[in-house]
Design a protein around this motif. Structure first.
Motif, PDB file in Angstrom:
ATOM      1  N   MET A 167     -15.511  -2.154  -8.248  1.00  0.00           N
ATOM      2  CA  MET A 167     -14.421  -2.511  -7.050  1.00  0.00           C
ATOM      3  C   MET A 167     -14.726  -0.556  -6.052  1.00  0.00           C
ATOM      4  O   MET A 167     -13.600  -0.549  -5.268  1.00  0.00           O
ATOM      5  N   LEU A 200     -11.544  -7.144 -11.962  1.00  0.00           N
ATOM      6  CA  LEU A 200     -10.431  -6.773 -11.823  1.00  0.00           C
ATOM      7  C   LEU A 200      -9.913  -5.525 -11.967  1.00  0.00           C
ATOM      8  O   LEU A 200      -8.837  -4.637 -12.039  1.00  0.00           O
ATOM      9  N   ALA A 201     -10.269  -4.587 -13.066  1.00  0.00           N
ATOM     10  CA  ALA A 201      -9.728  -4.129 -14.009  1.00  0.00           C
ATOM     11  C   ALA A 201     -10.691  -2.339 -13.642  1.00  0.00           C
ATOM     12  O   ALA A 201      -9.027  -1.746 -12.882  1.00  0.00           O
ATOM     13  N   TRP A 236     -10.832  -2.578  -9.938  1.00  0.00           N
ATOM     14  CA  TRP A 236     -10.254  -2.688  -8.503  1.00  0.00           C
ATOM     15  C   TRP A 236      -8.421  -2.075  -8.597  1.00  0.00           C
ATOM     16  O   TRP A 236      -7.879  -0.910  -7.927  1.00  0.00           O
ATOM     17  N   GLY A 237      -8.361  -2.125  -9.851  1.00  0.00           N
ATOM     18  CA  GLY A 237      -6.702  -1.615 -10.121  1.00  0.00           C
ATOM     19  C   GLY A 237      -7.855  -0.024 -10.760  1.00  0.00           C
ATOM     20  O   GLY A 237      -6.411   0.816  -9.951  1.00  0.00           O
ATOM     21  N   VAL A 238      -8.688   0.307 -11.412  1.00  0.00           N
ATOM     22  CA  VAL A 238      -8.495   2.002 -10.567  1.00  0.00           C
ATOM     23  C   VAL A 238      -8.843   2.736  -8.984  1.00  0.00           C
ATOM     24  O   VAL A 238      -8.662   3.590  -8.925  1.00  0.00           O
ATOM     25  N   LEU A 298      -7.369   1.352  -6.768  1.00  0.00           N
ATOM     26  CA  LEU A 298      -6.267   1.736  -6.438  1.00  0.00           C
ATOM     27  C   LEU A 298      -5.197   2.867  -6.655  1.00  0.00           C
ATOM     28  O   LEU A 298      -4.771   3.607  -6.238  1.00  0.00           O
ATOM     29  N   ILE A 299      -5.184   3.133  -7.596  1.00  0.00           N
ATOM     30  CA  ILE A 299      -4.981   4.365  -8.708  1.00  0.00           C
ATOM     31  C   ILE A 299      -5.374   5.690  -7.982  1.00  0.00           C
ATOM     32  O   ILE A 299      -5.283   6.578  -7.632  1.00  0.00           O
ATOM     33  N   GLN A 348      -4.524   6.226  -4.294  1.00  0.00           N
ATOM     34  CA  GLN A 348      -2.735   7.003  -4.278  1.00  0.00           C
ATOM     35  C   GLN A 348      -2.879   8.412  -5.150  1.00  0.00           C
ATOM     36  O   GLN A 348      -2.233   8.944  -4.385  1.00  0.00           O
ATOM     37  N   SER A 349      -3.992   8.464  -5.846  1.00  0.00           N
ATOM     38  CA  SER A 349      -4.177   9.997  -6.507  1.00  0.00           C
ATOM     39  C   SER A 349      -4.192  10.468  -5.345  1.00  0.00           C
ATOM     40  O   SER A 349      -3.297  12.016  -5.162  1.00  0.00           O
ATOM     41  N   SER A 370      -1.663  11.305  -2.941  1.00  0.00           N
ATOM     42  CA  SER A 370      -0.447  12.068  -3.477  1.00  0.00           C
ATOM     43  C   SER A 370      -0.793  13.249  -3.637  1.00  0.00           C
ATOM     44  O   SER A 370      -0.298  14.576  -3.425  1.00  0.00           O
ATOM     45  N   GLN A 379     -12.284   1.863   1.254  1.00  0.00           N
ATOM     46  CA  GLN A 379     -12.518   0.621   1.255  1.00  0.00           C
ATOM     47  C   GLN A 379     -12.707  -0.023   2.134  1.00  0.00           C
ATOM     48  O   GLN A 379     -13.332  -1.156   1.820  1.00  0.00           O
TER      49      GLN A 379
END
Lengths: 539, 377
Positions: free
Chosen positions: A276, A343-344, A346-348, A350-351, A354-355, A358, A466
């Motif tokens: 993802m 799922l994992a 997808w989490g990556v 998001l990270i 956001q990185s 930032s 996305q």
């Protein structure tokens, strides 16, 4: 106040009268003598001015062009009592007919007034007068003006000009203009008018259709029928061009989809990993391009045209490296558990988003286009930007390159061996974990390269990935998992279908329809267009 | 039969959870309405609304756990059913505004007047009746889920393929609801609500009542789900989850079972959405975004899938964390959420409740370990 209303009403009446009368009645009077026309200019009436301009255009008088131009530029002035018509220039006041300076200009000189009706008469007259201009671009422009105005007075000039014309483009513009005039010329023979319709058919654009359809009701039936047939045939060919345009734009969209999905065809299609974070690999590639361009702008502006060429290998390395870390750090623990991989990763994603947010901020970043990708070109009736064309070429190049890597290199051989039969490959001495990391890195690196191309046509923002992730999965699932050719066909089909649906469904509804169609298609063929057969299906 | 279910079907976990939920359902509104402000036991109204929101999320998680935890259907589009229920409720609330809108039109909602609509579209008829709206809250998501599920399960679309097309479903609905022509308020959605069955939605009493209802829905959803999974039907669902082909060969109609549980789950999600909308005061297309649906999956994963209670625990825990993070360190919330996805799948595959049960079972070595097999993919 009252006077203004009065004048307005008078102008309106005059315009109505002009509209009712056939244009340029006065043009029948051919004469080198322009004194009649000049006299009309002193009448201070729009109708008379229009007739005077038409008369000037056909007079063949050497001063005609200068006089008409001076009306257009608001320099022509007149004095009613003394019947003087003069051109006011910076050098002084010149007599309109002779060009000689007036020693004592009359005190009552006032400019010849112009309204829209007069302006169009001016344009037509300029058209006729500039047909003889030495500049081909000007001649062409003039021919277009005559084509639109169908000024009968220009016919003689055109007929004289056509045989002498050396420039083929201008000559066909001349013929079209002549044909438009002849088609509307009530005293021309029917044969000549029908032939004129054929010439217009050869011109083949929307203006020609309008001209052919605009014939008055009292036109002989034969002429009208021939015009209608010609108009129909033009419309058919225009519709054909529209389809060609849809197909070409569809291929262009399809190549974007192909770029976004082809990396996924490796990670999801070949390896079976639901990544993802694939869209974020694309995004990283786009941001790599941004950084490369910033560095080049700051340190070596001369290299700007090379920025994309420099960014491609770097984007491959950045996204590929992130991919390898992702595979070694997380995904390898989840092999055989596809839903948890989903799922994992997808989490990556998001990270990663956001990185990037930032570091670079949430706003869109400006990625410039090198000079060879800017601008557009025309083929027939369709316009295409160079950027789009290069992306199609680039997508196909990446596709071919990937096929070659998989089919012709030792690394590709090992990749295929591991995905087809892991334990056997391992028994043959292939380091399967290493190959896993390499394959995943390759898929992610390709996504990074896609990011370089997509930075040219999309907003470079943290959300870039996305918008592609669902489309990419759709392409891979539609084309058939484990099959690069399926991805190619799937991407191009979806792109073309999308563009053909757009004209009558709208962009958003078209996209929804495509999604619904894919959902229905998966019901019918759950394994995609080009499904793998045999034992691999069940694993 | 009901007595049989109550005696044998409810395990200790569900019973404790029900007791806690009912206690919260009564204590929180009481602390809001009866305890005077300034007292340390007073619960401010905004917290009541916030907890009410958590409760509706818990129901969504419960619905997801029912299909994912017990039938192996990982739906990445459950947020769509939640949002459909929410839109049905939103349409009712819009019709209740009446002439109090900005344009004061007697029939048309504000956004329709603004978009120059001349009359109410046919699908808005009936939404001025509360009963009809409530029927639609369950019927519309149920029908969408049934049709979608029937086709998908009959053609044996399973695993990640199903996940991806459920995601495409919610994405397609997202795009559709963004369109102004759809007649659902486009980008802005439905908002500016006034009344619900005659009570002001902003009033403290209404908010407390909505919170109470949300808690009741959690309890009811928990009972319903427990009833389903403990019945014979539930055993078949677990069999489908663990060995779909074998279950089919034994003679069960796998597609029918899956379509049934998918539809029930979608209806539950729709109800949750219907209670969510009056509490947050808006429903817009972003509720359909695929990211929302995946976030709901992580609630279930954190709490422990296939445990029902875990879904409730997970939804409340994660959303509490989200509220805390967005208040203290807004930019870090996505890092935390992303990290949660990774860490839970790597190190806590059974979730909080699952791990807790395992630990308890290990301590009581005398009793045999939990008989229910671990959820397979």
């Amino acid at each position: 106040m009252n006077a203004t209303v009065h004048r307005l009403a008078r102008s309106a009446l005059l315009i109505l009268a002009l509209l009712a009368a056939p244009p340029f009645l006065g043009s029948a009077a051919h004469a080198q003598d322009i004194s009649g026309a000049l006299a009309k200019l002193t009448a201070d009436s729009y109708a008379d001015t229009g007739e005077a301009i038409a008369a000037l255009a056909t007079s063949g008088h050497p001063r005609a062009a200068v006089i008409v131009e001076s009306i257009r530029d608001g320099q022509l002035e007149f004095d009613e009592p003394s019947k003087t018509v003069a051109i006011r220039t910076a050098a002084g006041v010149l007599d309109a007919a002779t060009g000689a300076a007036l020693a004592t200009p009359p005190a009552g000189l006032s400019p010849v007034r112009v309204n829209n009706r007069v302006r169009s008469a001016l344009a037509a007259a300029m058209g006729a007068l500039t047909l003889m201009s030495p500049d081909p671009a000007k001649r062409r422009e003039a021919a277009e003006a005559v084509f639109k105005s169908r000024d009968q007075g220009a016919l003689a000039t055109l007929e004289a000009a056509i045989p002498k014309e050396a420039d083929a483009g201008v000559r066909s513009a001349f013929s079209a203009a002549r044909a438009a005039i002849v088609l509307y010329k009530t005293d021309a023979t029917e044969d000549a008018r029908v032939a004129a319709g054929e010439v217009l058919r050869a011109r083949g654009d929307q203006d020609a259709v309008a001209t052919l359809r605009g014939l008055p009701a009292d036109t002989p039936k034969r002429v009208k029928d021939a015009a209608e047939i010609a108009a129909k045939s033009i419309e058919t060919s225009l519709a054909l061009w529209a389809s060609v345009q849809n197909a070409v734009y569809g291929v262009s969209l399809g190549s974007v989809l192909l770029l976004a999905a082809i990396g996924l065809a490796i990670t999801f299609g070949v390896m079976g990993i639901i990544n993802m974070a694939h869209g974020e690999m694309v995004m990283l590639g786009a941001y790599t391009t941004f950084v490369v361009q910033e560095v080049i702008r700051a340190h070596a502006p001369g290299l700007f045209d090379w920025s994309l060429a420099i960014a491609i290998p770097l984007a491959f390395l950045v996204s590929g490296a992130v991919g390898v870390v992702l595979e070694r750090g997380i995904i390898r623990f989840l092999y055989g558990r596809p839903l948890e991989t989903l799922l994992a990763t997808w989490g990556v994603s998001l990270i990663l988003q956001q990185s990037v947010r930032s570091i670079f901020g949430a706003n869109n970043r400006e990625v410039g286009a090198p000079s060879w990708m800017s601008g557009s070109f025309e083929v027939g009736a369709l316009t295409m930007t160079w950027g789009r064309l290069w992306i199609v070429v680039f997508a196909l190049a990446v596709f071919v390159g990937l096929i070659l890597i998989l089919k012709k290199t030792p690394a590709g051989l090992q990749m295929r061996a591991v995905t087809q039969n892991r334990s056997m490959a391992s028994a043959m001495g292939i380091r399967t974990p290493f190959v896993d990391a390499l394959t995943f890195g390759l898929g992610c690196g390709i996504a990074g390269i896609a990011g370089v191309a997509l930075s040219q046509i999309d907003n470079v923002s943290p959300n870039l990935g996305q918008s592609y992730i669902i489309d990419s999965f759709m392409v891979v699932v539609f084309g058939g998992v484990g099959n690069l050719w399926g991805t190619l066909v799937g991407a191009l089909t979806l792109g073309v279908v999308n563009k053909f649906l757009e004209p009558f469904a709208g962009a958003v509804l078209g996209k929804i329809l495509v999604l619904v169609l894919i959902i229905l298609f998966i019901q019918k063929r759950p394994r995609g267009l080009f499904a793998l057969k045999g034992r691999a299906v069940e694993s | 039969m009901i007595r049989h279910f109550l005696e044998n079907g409810l395990d200790a976990r569900v019973r404790i959870a029900l007791a806690v939920i009912l206690a919260v359902a009564i204590l929180v509104p009481a602390a809001n309405l009866l305890v005077p402000e300034g007292s340390p036991f007073h619960v401010p109204t905004y917290l009541v609304t916030l907890f009410g929101k958590y409760a509706t999320y818990a129901v969504l998680a419960l619905a997801l756990d029912l299909v994912w935890g017990y039938c192996g259907i990982l739906s990445l589009g459950h947020g769509a059913f939640f949002a459909l229920g929410g839109y049905a409720m939103g349409m009712y609330l819009m019709r209740q505004i009446g002439t109090r809108g900005v344009y004061g039109h007697p029939i048309l909602p504000d956004f329709m007047v603004f978009l120059n609509w001349k009359e109410l579209p046919w699908y808005w008829y009936g939404f001025d009746h509360f009963a009809f709206a409530m029927l639609m809250v369950v019927l519309v998501p149920g029908l969408v889920a049934f049709v979608f599920g029937w086709f998908a399960f009959r053609s044996r679309v399973t695993g990640v393929y199903l996940s991806i097309i459920t995601q495409a479903l919610t994405y397609a609905l997202l795009l559709a609801f963004f369109r102004n022509d759809m007649g659902f308020g486009g980008n802005n959605g439905l908002t500016d609500f006034k009344d619900i069955v005659g009570f002001n939605v902003q009033a403290r009493g209404t908010r407390a009542a909505l919170f109470f209802l949300s808690c009741l829905l959690v309890a009811g959803g928990l009972l319903l789900s427990a009833a389903i999974v403990n019945s014979k039907l539930g055993k078949v669902l677990v069999a489908i989850r663990d060995a779909e082909s074998r279950t089919r060969f034994i003679g069960y109609r796998v597609a029918t079972y899956k379509a049934f549980v998918f539809t029930v789950s979608a209806m539950l999600a729709g109800l949750a959405g219907a209670l969510y909308v009056p509490q947050v005061g808006i429903i817009n297309p972003s509720e359909f975004s695929p990211a929302n649906s995946i976030e709901a999956v992580i609630w279930v994963a954190v709490g422990g899938r296939g445990t029902l209670v875990g879904a409730v625990v997970g939804a409340v825990t994660v959303n509490w964390g989200k509220t805390w993070f967005t208040g203290v360190l807004p930019s870090f919330w996505l890092f935390a959420l992303g990290g949660l996805f990774v860490l839970v799948t790597l190190f806590l595959p059974k979730g909080i409740v699952g791990t807790w049960s395992e630990w308890r079972a290990k301590r009581k070595t005398a009793t045999p370990a939990d008989a229910s097999p671990a959820p397979a993919e």
